[in-house]
Design a protein around this motif. Structure first.
Motif, PDB file in Angstrom:
ATOM      1  N   LEU A 355       0.898  -1.029   0.101  1.00 19.55           N
ATOM      2  CA  LEU A 355       0.090   0.057   0.380  1.00 19.55           C
ATOM      3  C   LEU A 355       1.063   1.423   0.033  1.00 19.55           C
ATOM      4  O   LEU A 355       1.768   1.185   0.257  1.00 19.55           O
ATOM      5  CB  LEU A 355      -1.111  -0.061   0.851  1.00 19.55           C
ATOM      6  CG  LEU A 355      -2.501  -0.521   0.910  1.00 19.55           C
ATOM      7  CD1 LEU A 355      -2.994  -0.194   2.391  1.00 19.55           C
ATOM      8  CD2 LEU A 355      -3.350  -0.132  -0.541  1.00 19.55           C
ATOM      9  N   ASP A 398      -5.044   9.358  -0.687  1.00 17.34           N
ATOM     10  CA  ASP A 398      -5.781   7.985  -0.921  1.00 17.34           C
ATOM     11  C   ASP A 398      -4.664   6.783  -0.778  1.00 17.34           C
ATOM     12  O   ASP A 398      -3.602   7.468  -1.618  1.00 17.34           O
ATOM     13  CB  ASP A 398      -6.347   7.823  -2.971  1.00 17.34           C
ATOM     14  CG  ASP A 398      -7.611   8.888  -3.201  1.00 17.34           C
ATOM     15  OD1 ASP A 398      -8.734   8.681  -1.872  1.00 17.34           O
ATOM     16  OD2 ASP A 398      -8.206   9.468  -4.147  1.00 17.34           O
ATOM     17  N   ARG A 411      -7.699   1.639  -3.149  1.00 18.25           N
ATOM     18  CA  ARG A 411      -8.185   0.914  -1.935  1.00 18.25           C
ATOM     19  C   ARG A 411      -8.724   1.441  -1.135  1.00 18.25           C
ATOM     20  O   ARG A 411      -9.415   0.720  -0.518  1.00 18.25           O
ATOM     21  CB  ARG A 411      -6.833   0.040  -1.535  1.00 18.25           C
ATOM     22  CG  ARG A 411      -5.593  -0.774  -2.231  1.00 18.25           C
ATOM     23  CD  ARG A 411      -6.412  -1.908  -2.971  1.00 18.25           C
ATOM     24  NE  ARG A 411      -5.337  -3.132  -3.631  1.00 18.25           N
ATOM     25  CZ  ARG A 411      -5.746  -3.900  -3.892  1.00 18.25           C
ATOM     26  NH1 ARG A 411      -7.431  -3.755  -4.629  1.00 18.25           N
ATOM     27  NH2 ARG A 411      -5.483  -4.166  -5.394  1.00 18.25           N
ATOM     28  N   THR A 412      -8.575   2.139  -1.029  1.00 15.81           N
ATOM     29  CA  THR A 412      -8.917   3.259   0.221  1.00 15.81           C
ATOM     30  C   THR A 412      -8.886   4.731   0.664  1.00 15.81           C
ATOM     31  O   THR A 412      -7.714   4.621   0.206  1.00 15.81           O
ATOM     32  CB  THR A 412      -8.561   2.367   1.702  1.00 15.81           C
ATOM     33  OG1 THR A 412      -9.986   2.237   2.064  1.00 15.81           O
ATOM     34  CG2 THR A 412      -7.442   2.108   2.411  1.00 15.81           C
ATOM     35  N   LYS A 414      -7.105   6.848   3.322  1.00 17.73           N
ATOM     36  CA  LYS A 414      -6.274   6.860   4.326  1.00 17.73           C
ATOM     37  C   LYS A 414      -7.224   6.874   5.274  1.00 17.73           C
ATOM     38  O   LYS A 414      -7.063   6.194   6.571  1.00 17.73           O
ATOM     39  CB  LYS A 414      -5.126   7.809   5.080  1.00 17.73           C
ATOM     40  CG  LYS A 414      -3.753   8.177   3.942  1.00 17.73           C
ATOM     41  CD  LYS A 414      -2.897   9.099   4.618  1.00 17.73           C
ATOM     42  CE  LYS A 414      -1.290   9.256   4.460  1.00 17.73           C
ATOM     43  NZ  LYS A 414      -0.275  10.191   4.417  1.00 17.73           N
ATOM     44  N   GLN A 417      -9.079   3.314   6.675  1.00 23.55           N
ATOM     45  CA  GLN A 417      -8.424   2.265   6.627  1.00 23.55           C
ATOM     46  C   GLN A 417      -8.464   2.038   8.595  1.00 23.55           C
ATOM     47  O   GLN A 417      -8.145   3.554   9.085  1.00 23.55           O
ATOM     48  CB  GLN A 417      -6.687   2.823   6.622  1.00 23.55           C
ATOM     49  CG  GLN A 417      -6.284   0.976   6.275  1.00 23.55           C
ATOM     50  CD  GLN A 417      -5.067   1.409   5.471  1.00 23.55           C
ATOM     51  OE1 GLN A 417      -4.189   2.304   6.235  1.00 23.55           O
ATOM     52  NE2 GLN A 417      -4.787   0.744   5.042  1.00 23.55           N
ATOM     53  N   ARG A 424      -5.986  -4.509  11.015  1.00 27.82           N
ATOM     54  CA  ARG A 424      -6.105  -2.657  10.516  1.00 27.82           C
ATOM     55  C   ARG A 424      -7.235  -3.652   8.604  1.00 27.82           C
ATOM     56  O   ARG A 424      -6.687  -4.781   8.291  1.00 27.82           O
ATOM     57  CB  ARG A 424      -4.820  -3.336   8.866  1.00 27.82           C
ATOM     58  CG  ARG A 424      -4.827  -2.120   8.173  1.00 27.82           C
ATOM     59  CD  ARG A 424      -3.183  -0.790   7.941  1.00 27.82           C
ATOM     60  NE  ARG A 424      -3.066  -2.112   6.789  1.00 27.82           N
ATOM     61  CZ  ARG A 424      -2.150  -1.631   6.170  1.00 27.82           C
ATOM     62  NH1 ARG A 424      -1.167  -0.653   6.922  1.00 27.82           N
ATOM     63  NH2 ARG A 424      -0.991  -2.560   4.952  1.00 27.82           N
ATOM     64  N   GLU A 426      -9.304  -2.039   5.484  1.00 28.42           N
ATOM     65  CA  GLU A 426      -9.831  -1.582   4.374  1.00 28.42           C
ATOM     66  C   GLU A 426     -11.034  -1.558   3.335  1.00 28.42           C
ATOM     67  O   GLU A 426     -11.944  -2.921   3.265  1.00 28.42           O
ATOM     68  CB  GLU A 426      -8.487  -1.886   3.071  1.00 28.42           C
ATOM     69  CG  GLU A 426      -7.342  -1.924   3.417  1.00 28.42           C
ATOM     70  CD  GLU A 426      -6.353  -2.257   2.336  1.00 28.42           C
ATOM     71  OE1 GLU A 426      -7.208  -2.122   1.329  1.00 28.42           O
ATOM     72  OE2 GLU A 426      -5.543  -2.254   2.268  1.00 28.42           O
ATOM     73  N   SER A 428     -13.520  -0.638   1.824  1.00 23.83           N
ATOM     74  CA  SER A 428     -13.437  -0.935   0.480  1.00 23.83           C
ATOM     75  C   SER A 428     -13.444  -2.833   0.522  1.00 23.83           C
ATOM     76  O   SER A 428     -14.526  -2.848  -0.728  1.00 23.83           O
ATOM     77  CB  SER A 428     -12.600  -0.374  -0.367  1.00 23.83           C
ATOM     78  OG  SER A 428     -11.340  -0.519  -0.436  1.00 23.83           O
ATOM     79  N   GLU A 429     -12.628  -3.735   1.282  1.00 24.62           N
ATOM     80  CA  GLU A 429     -12.491  -4.980   0.492  1.00 24.62           C
ATOM     81  C   GLU A 429     -13.484  -5.680   1.055  1.00 24.62           C
ATOM     82  O   GLU A 429     -14.355  -6.697   1.103  1.00 24.62           O
ATOM     83  CB  GLU A 429     -11.390  -5.106   1.092  1.00 24.62           C
ATOM     84  CG  GLU A 429     -10.961  -6.809   0.989  1.00 24.62           C
ATOM     85  CD  GLU A 429      -9.728  -6.733   1.399  1.00 24.62           C
ATOM     86  OE1 GLU A 429      -9.253  -8.699   1.688  1.00 24.62           O
ATOM     87  OE2 GLU A 429      -9.338  -5.968   2.539  1.00 24.62           O
TER      88      GLU A 429
END
Length: 512
Positions: A355, A398, A411-412, A414, A417, A424, A426, A428-429
């Motif tokens: 990342l 980002d 990914r996401t 900051k 997260q 940790r 994310e 979006s996942e």
């Protein structure tokens, strides 16, 4: 010769296609000749208030006349800033105090709403600007303004949504827009025969692509009423009746059509280009649009307001499964996009899954934040990879990573997260895993600090057990939200993005 001022776009189109419709709304329209004349007249009238480099606040609805005021502000030597009259008074007061406009332009409909904003500067009605009779002295004065103009002069200010606090005013130069739009229209193959269906509000930077793609090529700009995005039948009738060919819309606007099964009513016949941005595009919705328009071009574009609309684009060139993601693609010409880790070291495509923060360099990087030097200094910084000469980059906030085959994927944020029980995560996942459930139309995940949990909101007929079973096949158990809520629709911000703050309040108020 290279262009210095965006007014050259307008003047060249007015000279080449004077009688062609430049812009149209439900009530009125202007040809290119009429738009140029109206803009010049506004500029002559505004010149008495505006010195070069000063702001013109525009407090109006999105109409044909609004564009004439924008260009009029530029003719007068200033830059424009659109204020949305529907915004809360406190936000508008903050914007005005930051903007410090030389003059505020409104219309008869909106003038009564100004009373509570405390603006003490000059206020003029757009109707009066149009009724102005231009004198020979004013023509000479505008010629002097134009002769002394530079391409680094500010063109417009757009105030960001303020997700991390009060909104910041991003100041954008003529050069940034001229540079970006030249590449954008060429890559997207936008030309004089296009009819562009404008969805975005004029105080949102997606509209910049609509306005200047049209004005620079001689295309026609159709202003779609905001209300129509609540009634897909009206929206689709509008697109069909106006023969719209090109859409540059927020993801949520496209999803409204497919969520409400709009294509079962009508598939407008003229659309040949669909460009989307602002959020991650759910593949199920993308596939529904591609099924309706198998021969159209679909493009995922990425980039924050601070780098003049977009810095990357991906032309969709293959089939995607519902649980896949779209890559960010490649940078636009004359823009450098790269990833930095927490120690300001470069992350390369040979380091998959690491990342890093997306950083951007190039002419499209904007002038910074208006009247906010400290905030500008935080985000617009010297490239830490370059100690040889000044090179300002924008740190987007980002996070992205490369895949095994070298594609770059968002990914996401900051601030999206989170850490939960030491893990940790994310968000979006989590959303991607939920979207893989066949009966989930769309999902959004937020982190509820009050109740220390992940909260998943979704549209569709899936039940919670079905979603959990699907997610268990995609992500670790600790990433599966403990709170899930079915929604008839998502609340949206004024820019058409999912309103995560509103969803968070729902989670904070509800126990499960």
């Amino acid at each position: 010769m290279n262009k210095i001022n965006v007014l050259e776009f307008l003047e060249e189109s007015a000279g080449r296609v004077p009688q062609k419709t430049a812009v149209e709304d439900l009530k009125s329209s202007m040809t290119y000749q009429e738009l140029w004349q109206a803009s010049f007249t506004c500029g002559a009238a505004l010149h008495r208030y505006v010195k070069p480099g000063q702001a013109v606040a525009v407090f109006m609805d999105k109409t044909v006349q609004t564009l004439a005021v924008f260009f009029g502000a530029v003719y007068a030597g200033g830059f424009y800033c659109m204020l949305d009259p529907s915004q809360p008074p406190e936000r508008l007061q903050h914007i005005l105090s930051t903007l410090r406009p030389a003059v505020l332009v409104t219309d008869k409909k909106m003038s009564r709403r100004l009373a509570g904003l405390g603006f003490t500067g000059p206020i003029v009605n757009a109707e009066d600007l149009q009724a102005h009779r231009v004198t020979a002295a004013e023509k000479k004065a505008l010629a002097v303004v134009r002769r002394e103009a530079l391409d680094i002069d500010p063109l417009y200010a757009i105030f960001t949504s303020g997700s991390t606090g009060m909104p910041k005013g991003v100041l954008v130069s003529h050069r940034s827009v001229i540079d970006f739009i030249g590449y954008f229209t060429k890559i997207m193959e936008i030309g004089e025969d296009d009819i562009i269906g404008n969805q975005a509000p004029f105080d949102f930077d997606v509209s910049v692509k609509d306005i200047y793609s049209a004005i620079s090529t001689g295309a026609t700009l159709e202003l779609i009423p905001k209300l129509y995005f609540s009634f897909p039948t009206k929206l689709l009738d509008f697109l069909d009746d106006r023969k719209v060919t090109s859409l540059t819309w927020a993801v949520s606007a496209l999803c409204i059509v497919t969520t409400l099964n709009g294509f079962s009513y009508k598939i407008p016949s003229s659309i040949r280009r669909v460009i989307f941005s602002g959020e991650v595009m759910p593949i199920r919705h993308l596939n529904a649009w591609r099924k309706a328009y198998p021969h159209a071009t679909f493009v995922n574009v990425y980039g924050p307001t601070e780098i003049t609309c977009n810095c990357m684009y991906y032309i969709v060139n293959r089939e995607f499964q519902d649980d896949e993601e779209l890559p960010l693609g490649r940078p636009f010409p004359n823009e450098r996009v790269f990833l930095l880790d927490e120690n300001n070291h470069l992350i390369t495509a040979q380091e998959p899954d690491r990342l890093g923060e997306i950083c951007v360099s190039g002419t499209a990087v904007t002038l910074g934040y208006l009247n906010a030097p400290d905030k500008t200094a935080e985000a617009f910084v010297q490239n830490p990879l370059n100690n040889r000469y000044p090179e300002t980059i924008y740190r987007t906030g980002d996070l992205a990573s490369y895949s095994e085959d070298g594609e770059l994927f968002y990914r996401t944020r900051k601030d999206f997260q989170v850490k939960l029980f030491g893990h940790r995560i994310e968000l979006s996942e989590v959303e991607l895993a939920a979207n893989a459930c066949k009966d989930v139309v769309r999902s959004c995940c937020v982190f509820d600090k009050t109740n220390n949990r992940l909260a998943l909101f979704y549209i569709g007929k899936a039940d919670k057990k079905e979603i959990s079973r699907t997610m268990q096949q995609k992500i670790p158990r600790f990433m599966i939200p403990t709170f899930m809520k079915n929604m008839p629709e998502f609340p949206l911000t004024k820019n058409g993005k999912i309103d995560r703050k509103a969803l968070l309040r729902v989670s904070e108020d509800e126990k499960e």
